[in-house]
Motif scaffolding. Structure first.
Motif, mmCIF file in Angstrom:
data_model
loop_
_atom_site.group_PDB
_atom_site.id
_atom_site.type_symbol
_atom_site.label_atom_id
_atom_site.label_comp_id
_atom_site.label_asym_id
_atom_site.label_seq_id
_atom_site.Cartn_x
_atom_site.Cartn_y
_atom_site.Cartn_z
ATOM 1 N N LEU A 179 0.867 -1.178 0.000
ATOM 2 C CA LEU A 179 0.000 0.000 0.000
ATOM 3 C C LEU A 179 0.905 1.231 0.000
ATOM 4 O O LEU A 179 1.088 1.894 1.016
ATOM 5 C CB LEU A 179 -0.922 0.000 1.221
ATOM 6 C CG LEU A 179 -2.255 -0.724 1.072
ATOM 7 C CD1 LEU A 179 -2.994 -0.789 2.401
ATOM 8 C CD2 LEU A 179 -3.131 -0.061 0.030
ATOM 9 N N SER A 185 -3.629 9.283 -5.995
ATOM 10 C CA SER A 185 -3.109 8.140 -6.745
ATOM 11 C C SER A 185 -3.081 8.399 -8.244
ATOM 12 O O SER A 185 -2.189 7.899 -8.949
ATOM 13 C CB SER A 185 -3.927 6.885 -6.440
ATOM 14 O OG SER A 185 -5.304 7.079 -6.755
ATOM 15 N N TYR A 226 1.180 0.596 -8.312
ATOM 16 C CA TYR A 226 0.104 1.550 -8.057
ATOM 17 C C TYR A 226 -1.218 1.020 -8.624
ATOM 18 O O TYR A 226 -2.276 1.162 -7.998
ATOM 19 C CB TYR A 226 0.431 2.907 -8.674
ATOM 20 C CG TYR A 226 1.741 3.524 -8.228
ATOM 21 C CD1 TYR A 226 2.337 3.153 -7.026
ATOM 22 C CD2 TYR A 226 2.401 4.464 -9.020
ATOM 23 C CE1 TYR A 226 3.543 3.715 -6.630
ATOM 24 C CE2 TYR A 226 3.597 5.029 -8.619
ATOM 25 C CZ TYR A 226 4.175 4.647 -7.422
ATOM 26 O OH TYR A 226 5.366 5.201 -7.028
ATOM 27 N N THR A 229 -2.928 -1.561 -6.419
ATOM 28 C CA THR A 229 -3.692 -1.013 -5.304
ATOM 29 C C THR A 229 -5.061 -0.531 -5.768
ATOM 30 O O THR A 229 -6.081 -0.802 -5.127
ATOM 31 C CB THR A 229 -2.917 0.140 -4.648
ATOM 32 O OG1 THR A 229 -1.651 -0.344 -4.192
ATOM 33 C CG2 THR A 229 -3.676 0.696 -3.457
ATOM 34 N N LEU A 255 -3.806 -7.493 -0.223
ATOM 35 C CA LEU A 255 -2.435 -7.118 -0.585
ATOM 36 C C LEU A 255 -1.402 -7.541 0.459
ATOM 37 O O LEU A 255 -0.210 -7.311 0.263
ATOM 38 C CB LEU A 255 -2.350 -5.600 -0.795
ATOM 39 C CG LEU A 255 -3.157 -5.031 -1.962
ATOM 40 C CD1 LEU A 255 -3.024 -3.515 -2.020
ATOM 41 C CD2 LEU A 255 -2.704 -5.638 -3.288
ATOM 42 N N ASN A 268 -2.372 3.767 5.984
ATOM 43 C CA ASN A 268 -3.052 2.887 5.025
ATOM 44 C C ASN A 268 -4.437 3.413 4.664
ATOM 45 O O ASN A 268 -4.886 3.297 3.517
ATOM 46 C CB ASN A 268 -3.162 1.477 5.589
ATOM 47 C CG ASN A 268 -1.848 0.721 5.555
ATOM 48 O OD1 ASN A 268 -0.852 1.223 5.038
ATOM 49 N ND2 ASN A 268 -1.820 -0.464 6.134
ATOM 50 N N HIS A 275 -7.027 6.177 -3.529
ATOM 51 C CA HIS A 275 -7.438 5.325 -4.650
ATOM 52 C C HIS A 275 -8.955 5.300 -4.794
ATOM 53 O O HIS A 275 -9.470 5.197 -5.917
ATOM 54 C CB HIS A 275 -6.865 3.923 -4.482
ATOM 55 C CG HIS A 275 -5.391 3.847 -4.715
ATOM 56 N ND1 HIS A 275 -4.840 3.552 -5.947
ATOM 57 C CD2 HIS A 275 -4.341 4.064 -3.882
ATOM 58 C CE1 HIS A 275 -3.518 3.569 -5.853
ATOM 59 N NE2 HIS A 275 -3.196 3.878 -4.609
#
Length: 299
Positions: A179, A185, A226, A229, A255, A268, A275
């Motif tokens: 992460l 993002s 990326y 995620t 993940l 996190n 995202h």
């Protein structure tokens, strides 16, 4: 961990560490220092390495305001009080007022668990500097805007050497932190892609990791991480509407990135939020309020 400066190119050196520091030699034995590490311990190593190379700091550039990149400023300024400190304008404000970092993660006055040195560095008198070719502390550099990991951030180019800061991570860092932190993002992906379009780069140094001549490969690895995620967040939404923290549990389990500390949870959760915002802006997700609180769902 090497205690001396390692060469990257003519007049460009770095001190390896949990966060890499860069030193760029200027006229008269002066050097621009780029990113000073997490704390006094790293800053002491950096000063010893500079002295061993016959260099004296003339200015500090912090590529962004995360504590592990400017935590060493305070010690360096205690030894060289007149050192100017530069950073992207918005990041400079956070470096001057570092409580803003844990405050933004928590959304209110942060508890003690979010006031550790990893999230709350000592303040230093940073001033904003714009992108492009700049002379800092007598040293000429090119500052490349690479927002995403932070709200504002600069990569640094000197000739054929590129210091990517945290726009790119080394493979070990990507594996350790699936992460990967970001504030935006979509911008994070765009910035990594833009660095991949640069021509004439002989060596690239990420903020966390080893130097490599393979810019294209490093960019591809980061973009893939990326995208994983974003895909994990989309897959969590596909399981059904859920509160934000439940989505974080789903993504973390998928993940292998389940937080075990309050600070890890806060970091996190910020990544998940970034995202999720990207998916919202793409029309692939929606927000709603239910009994569990704010929930995300597929659009």
């Amino acid at each position: 961990m090497p205690s001396s400066l390692q060469p990257l190119g003519p007049g460009v050196f770095f001190l390896p560490g949990a966060v890499n520091s860069v030193a760029i030699a200027g006229p008269g034995g002066n050097a621009l220092l780029v990113d000073t590490g997490l704390d006094e311990s790293h800053a002491r190593r950096l000063l010893r390495a500079l002295a061993g190379a016959g260099l004296t700091p003339s200015a500090i550039l912090n590529t962004h305001s995360h504590a592990d990149h400017h935590g060493g400023n305070a010690f360096l300024l205690s030894r060289f009080p007149e050192l100017p400190v530069y950073a992207p304008p918005l990041e400079a404000a956070v470096i001057r007022h570092p409580l803003l970092e844990p405050l933004s993660l928590w959304g209110a006055a942060p508890p003690a668990e979010l006031r550790t040195k990893f999230l709350l560095a000592p303040p230093s008198p940073a001033q904003g500097v714009g992108p492009g070719k700049q002379t800092l502390g007598g040293t000429e550099v090119e500052l490349l805007p690479v927002p995403g990991h932070a709200a504002e951030m600069y990569a640094l180019r000197v000739g054929e050497v590129l210091y990517a800061a945290d726009a790119l991570f080394g493979p070990e860092a990507l594996e350790k932190h699936p992460l990967t932190f970001c504030a935006d993002s979509a911008q994070q992906k765009a910035s990594a892609g833009a660095l991949g379009e640069l021509k004439g780069v002989r060596v690239v140094l990420p903020g966390h990791g080893d130097p490599t001549p393979d810019l294209a490969g490093l960019v591809a690895a980061n973009l893939a991480a990326y995208a994983r995620t974003t895909d994990a967040v989309a897959a969590a939404l596909a399981q059904g509407p859920a509160a934000i923290d439940e989505l974080l549990v789903r993504v973390g389990e998928a993940l292998g990135a389940v937080a075990t500390t309050p600070s890890g949870w806060a970091l996190n959760r910020a990544v998940l939020s970034a995202h999720l915002t990207e998916l919202l802006e793409r029309g692939e997700a929606a927000l709603e309020v239910g009994r569990e609180g704010l929930r995300g769902r597929q659009a």
